[in-house]
Design an enzyme around this catalytic site. Structure first.
Site, mmCIF file in Angstrom:
data_model
loop_
_atom_site.group_PDB
_atom_site.id
_atom_site.type_symbol
_atom_site.label_atom_id
_atom_site.label_comp_id
_atom_site.label_asym_id
_atom_site.label_seq_id
_atom_site.Cartn_x
_atom_site.Cartn_y
_atom_site.Cartn_z
ATOM 1 N N ARG A 196 -17.074 9.358 8.611
ATOM 2 C CA ARG A 196 -16.940 7.888 8.461
ATOM 3 C C ARG A 196 -16.525 6.433 8.930
ATOM 4 O O ARG A 196 -16.978 6.047 8.936
ATOM 5 C CB ARG A 196 -16.748 7.766 7.013
ATOM 6 C CG ARG A 196 -17.294 8.769 5.647
ATOM 7 C CD ARG A 196 -16.944 8.631 4.104
ATOM 8 N NE ARG A 196 -17.739 8.747 3.104
ATOM 9 C CZ ARG A 196 -17.301 8.929 2.452
ATOM 10 N NH1 ARG A 196 -16.412 8.619 1.880
ATOM 11 N NH2 ARG A 196 -18.191 9.234 1.489
ATOM 12 N N LYS A 231 -11.956 0.933 5.044
ATOM 13 C CA LYS A 231 -11.081 1.732 5.481
ATOM 14 C C LYS A 231 -12.018 2.916 4.681
ATOM 15 O O LYS A 231 -12.473 2.929 4.394
ATOM 16 C CB LYS A 231 -10.108 1.674 3.922
ATOM 17 C CG LYS A 231 -9.201 2.528 3.987
ATOM 18 C CD LYS A 231 -9.476 3.776 2.681
ATOM 19 C CE LYS A 231 -8.994 4.551 2.309
ATOM 20 N NZ LYS A 231 -9.273 5.131 1.283
ATOM 21 N N SER A 232 -11.470 3.904 5.708
ATOM 22 C CA SER A 232 -11.546 5.428 5.162
ATOM 23 C C SER A 232 -10.939 6.522 5.929
ATOM 24 O O SER A 232 -10.869 6.167 7.251
ATOM 25 C CB SER A 232 -13.130 5.761 5.873
ATOM 26 O OG SER A 232 -13.597 7.209 5.366
ATOM 27 N N VAL A 233 -10.275 7.619 5.391
ATOM 28 C CA VAL A 233 -9.436 8.781 5.864
ATOM 29 C C VAL A 233 -10.649 9.738 6.736
ATOM 30 O O VAL A 233 -9.807 10.492 6.974
ATOM 31 C CB VAL A 233 -8.759 8.909 4.361
ATOM 32 C CG1 VAL A 233 -7.619 8.380 4.268
ATOM 33 C CG2 VAL A 233 -9.846 9.707 3.324
ATOM 34 N N TYR A 283 0.911 -1.612 -0.070
ATOM 35 C CA TYR A 283 -0.069 -0.141 0.232
ATOM 36 C C TYR A 283 1.099 1.521 -0.012
ATOM 37 O O TYR A 283 1.340 1.595 0.889
ATOM 38 C CB TYR A 283 -1.062 -0.215 1.083
ATOM 39 C CG TYR A 283 -1.726 -1.471 1.260
ATOM 40 C CD1 TYR A 283 -1.878 -1.997 0.272
ATOM 41 C CD2 TYR A 283 -1.791 -1.414 2.252
ATOM 42 C CE1 TYR A 283 -2.896 -3.410 0.287
ATOM 43 C CE2 TYR A 283 -3.584 -2.771 2.530
ATOM 44 C CZ TYR A 283 -3.500 -3.210 1.273
ATOM 45 O OH TYR A 283 -4.265 -4.379 1.893
ATOM 46 N N ASN A 342 -18.860 3.966 10.387
ATOM 47 C CA ASN A 342 -18.227 2.578 10.182
ATOM 48 C C ASN A 342 -17.685 1.794 11.503
ATOM 49 O O ASN A 342 -18.615 0.613 11.817
ATOM 50 C CB ASN A 342 -17.452 2.011 9.794
ATOM 51 C CG ASN A 342 -17.457 2.654 8.141
ATOM 52 O OD1 ASN A 342 -18.951 3.344 7.911
ATOM 53 N ND2 ASN A 342 -15.795 2.759 7.019
ATOM 54 N N ILE A 393 -12.960 -4.710 7.849
ATOM 55 C CA ILE A 393 -11.527 -3.642 8.248
ATOM 56 C C ILE A 393 -11.958 -2.921 7.318
ATOM 57 O O ILE A 393 -11.172 -2.839 6.387
ATOM 58 C CB ILE A 393 -10.596 -4.257 7.988
ATOM 59 C CG1 ILE A 393 -9.991 -5.555 6.584
ATOM 60 C CG2 ILE A 393 -9.835 -5.331 9.250
ATOM 61 C CD1 ILE A 393 -8.982 -5.724 6.302
HETATM 62 N N1 LIG Z 1 -5.724 -9.229 1.194
HETATM 63 C C1 LIG Z 1 -5.463 -7.793 0.253
HETATM 64 O O1 LIG Z 1 -6.167 -8.561 -1.017
HETATM 65 C C2 LIG Z 1 -6.645 -6.590 0.098
HETATM 66 C C3 LIG Z 1 -7.697 -6.073 -0.831
HETATM 67 C C4 LIG Z 1 -8.456 -5.075 -0.858
HETATM 68 C C5 LIG Z 1 -8.197 -4.301 0.456
HETATM 69 N N2 LIG Z 1 -7.526 -5.039 2.136
HETATM 70 C C6 LIG Z 1 -7.891 -4.729 2.959
HETATM 71 O O2 LIG Z 1 -8.787 -4.643 3.093
HETATM 72 C C7 LIG Z 1 -9.510 -2.803 3.590
HETATM 73 C C8 LIG Z 1 -10.682 -2.310 2.941
HETATM 74 O O3 LIG Z 1 -11.408 -2.529 1.827
HETATM 75 P P1 LIG Z 1 -11.619 -0.973 0.436
HETATM 76 O O4 LIG Z 1 -9.741 -0.250 1.299
HETATM 77 O O5 LIG Z 1 -10.743 -1.399 -0.352
HETATM 78 O O6 LIG Z 1 -12.518 -0.745 0.634
HETATM 79 P P2 LIG Z 1 -13.925 -0.512 1.851
HETATM 80 O O7 LIG Z 1 -12.797 -0.636 3.391
HETATM 81 O O8 LIG Z 1 -14.968 -1.578 1.224
HETATM 82 O O9 LIG Z 1 -14.231 0.784 0.945
HETATM 83 C C9 LIG Z 1 -13.578 1.811 0.877
HETATM 84 C C10 LIG Z 1 -14.192 2.377 0.173
HETATM 85 O O10 LIG Z 1 -15.576 3.418 0.954
HETATM 86 C C11 LIG Z 1 -14.865 4.599 1.508
HETATM 87 N N3 LIG Z 1 -16.479 4.991 2.726
HETATM 88 C C12 LIG Z 1 -15.803 4.115 2.737
HETATM 89 N N4 LIG Z 1 -16.288 4.138 4.672
HETATM 90 C C13 LIG Z 1 -17.699 5.287 3.663
HETATM 91 C C14 LIG Z 1 -19.393 5.275 4.549
HETATM 92 N N5 LIG Z 1 -19.363 4.877 5.433
HETATM 93 N N6 LIG Z 1 -19.159 5.690 3.546
HETATM 94 C C15 LIG Z 1 -19.701 5.675 2.358
HETATM 95 N N7 LIG Z 1 -17.557 5.499 1.545
HETATM 96 C C16 LIG Z 1 -17.047 5.151 2.707
HETATM 97 C C17 LIG Z 1 -14.020 5.141 1.121
HETATM 98 O O11 LIG Z 1 -13.833 6.476 1.057
HETATM 99 P P3 LIG Z 1 -12.877 7.274 2.420
HETATM 100 O O12 LIG Z 1 -11.665 7.213 2.266
HETATM 101 O O13 LIG Z 1 -12.585 8.650 1.095
HETATM 102 O O14 LIG Z 1 -13.965 8.334 3.356
HETATM 103 C C18 LIG Z 1 -13.038 4.142 0.165
HETATM 104 O O15 LIG Z 1 -13.472 4.466 -1.618
HETATM 105 C C19 LIG Z 1 -8.991 -2.129 2.600
HETATM 106 O O16 LIG Z 1 -8.190 -1.196 3.348
HETATM 107 C C20 LIG Z 1 -7.347 -2.976 3.246
HETATM 108 O O17 LIG Z 1 -6.904 -2.889 4.222
HETATM 109 C C21 LIG Z 1 -6.744 -6.068 1.580
#
Ligand SMILES: NC(=O)c1ccc[n+]([C@@H]2O[C@H](COP(=O)([O-])OP(=O)(O)OC[C@H]3O[C@@H](n4cnc5c(N)ncnc54)[C@H](OP(=O)(O)O)[C@@H]3O)[C@@H](O)[C@H]2O)c1
Length: 280
Positions: free
Chosen positions: A244, A238-240, A49, A248, A236
């Site tokens: 949110r 993710k948000s910055v 990352y 979450n 898990i």
């Molecule tokens: N092992 C692997 O291969 C793998 C693959 C993918 C992910 N991961 C891990 O899993 C974590 C989570 O997955 P992800 O980052 O792909 O996606 P996610 O958590 O499913 O979604 C994150 C996205 O949703 C937005 N978001 C977050 N909370 C929100 C809310 N309450 N309302 C509206 N939008 C919201 C975020 O934007 P903002 O940040 O702008 O809020 C971001 O664009 C990753 O960060 C990583 O640590 C692991």
């Protein structure tokens, strides 16, 4: 789950797509500080990352926080291209340096690659002996892959040591429910659900939005609470954005009603046959 390195934590914060732009580093660091202040204690990251930038941002947040290291559960991952024995040892030490910590709670192989699993495992065993990691696990392994990993563990005399398999698990990715998830559950191996919001795409799904509205929740809360309806799953998102992150985190306290689960099952049906593992 109390015997696992996850210390009963079933909710954490992810960090993909972070640490990529120096101009956003402060905002991202503050997001993790906010998460720690809120009480979030599980952080997921990876050397991949931001090419290490995500671990650096998290390291800066940990350094600025008064939360004790032993209260935290830090998860990072080695890239498959680095997962030779020597490569894994070096990658882990680099992750520790970027995070500014002495050990990782769980170290994962990010996905299966070209290096023999036995070699990566050998490195994990060495890292555990040195105290650099408390436990190891895998990510993006389907049922057959999990079997291969567990065979390697048995051959190395460390059977049943795998702490988790982190996979894409969301309303939009239920494939693993057919065989992988039940198998892991039967083995009491927690499943880390990555991208529980479908990497953000689920937030725009009209079916989810209407079901969430009917049950008085936000789409994100509905999607996160749904992943956590199974006590074997750790979510898990993710948000910055602090608002949110709080939204979450609150979702992790919500138990969906039987009607809400039925509505979601109708809109996002579980698999009726074996399907390839979903990956992002
Ligand atoms: N092992 C692997 O291969 C793998 C693959 C993918 C992910 N991961 C891990 O899993 C974590 C989570 O997955 P992800 O980052 O792909 O996606 P996610 O958590 O499913 O979604 C994150 C996205 O949703 C937005 N978001 C977050 N909370 C929100 C809310 N309450 N309302 C509206 N939008 C919201 C975020 O934007 P903002 O940040 O702008 O809020 C971001 O664009 C990753 O960060 C990583 O640590 C692991």
């Amino acid at each position: 789950m109390s015997q696992t390195p996850f210390k009963d934590l079933r909710f954490g914060i992810g960090s993909w797509n972070m640490g990529e732009m120096p101009a956003r580093a402060k905002e991202e660091q503050r997001a993790f500080e906010f998460a720690l202040d809120l009480g979030i204690r599980l952080i997921d990251t990876a050397e991949m990352y931001g090419d290490g930038g995500s671990e650096q941002v998290i390291g800066a947040a940990l350094a600025a926080s008064s939360v004790k290291r032993e209260e935290l559960v830090l998860v990072s991952k080695v890239l498959p291209s680095n997962a030779s024995k020597r490569g894994t040892l070096l990658a882990c030490e680099a992750s520790l340096r970027r995070l500014g910590v002495d050990y990782l709670d769980v170290y994962l192989l990010h996905w299966p690659g070209r290096h023999p699993l036995a070699e990566t495992l050998e490195a994990f065993i060495t890292l555990r002996e040195k105290g650099f990691i408390r436990a190891w696990g895998i990510s993006n392994f389907d049922l057959e892959g999990l079997g291969r990993w567990q065979k390697a563990e048995s051959a190395a005399g460390v059977a049943d040591a795998c702490a988790t398999n982190q996979i894409y698990y969301a309303l939009s990715a239920r494939n693993s429910e057919f065989d992988l998830l039940p198998t892991m559950k039967a083995q009491s191996m927690p499943l880390m659900a990555y991208s529980p919001l479908g990497s953000g795409q689920l937030m725009r799904d009209a079916k989810l939005r209407s079901i969430a509205e009917k049950h008085g929740l936000s789409p994100a809360q509905m999607a996160i609470a749904w992943t956590m309806r199974d006590p074997n799953v750790i979510s898990i998102p993710k948000s910055v954005r602090p608002d949110r992150i709080e939204e979450n985190f609150k979702a992790s306290q919500i138990t969906l009603s039987a009607q809400a689960n039925a509505d979601l099952d109708a809109a996002f049906p579980p698999p009726s046959r074996k399907m390839p593992l979903a990956m992002l």
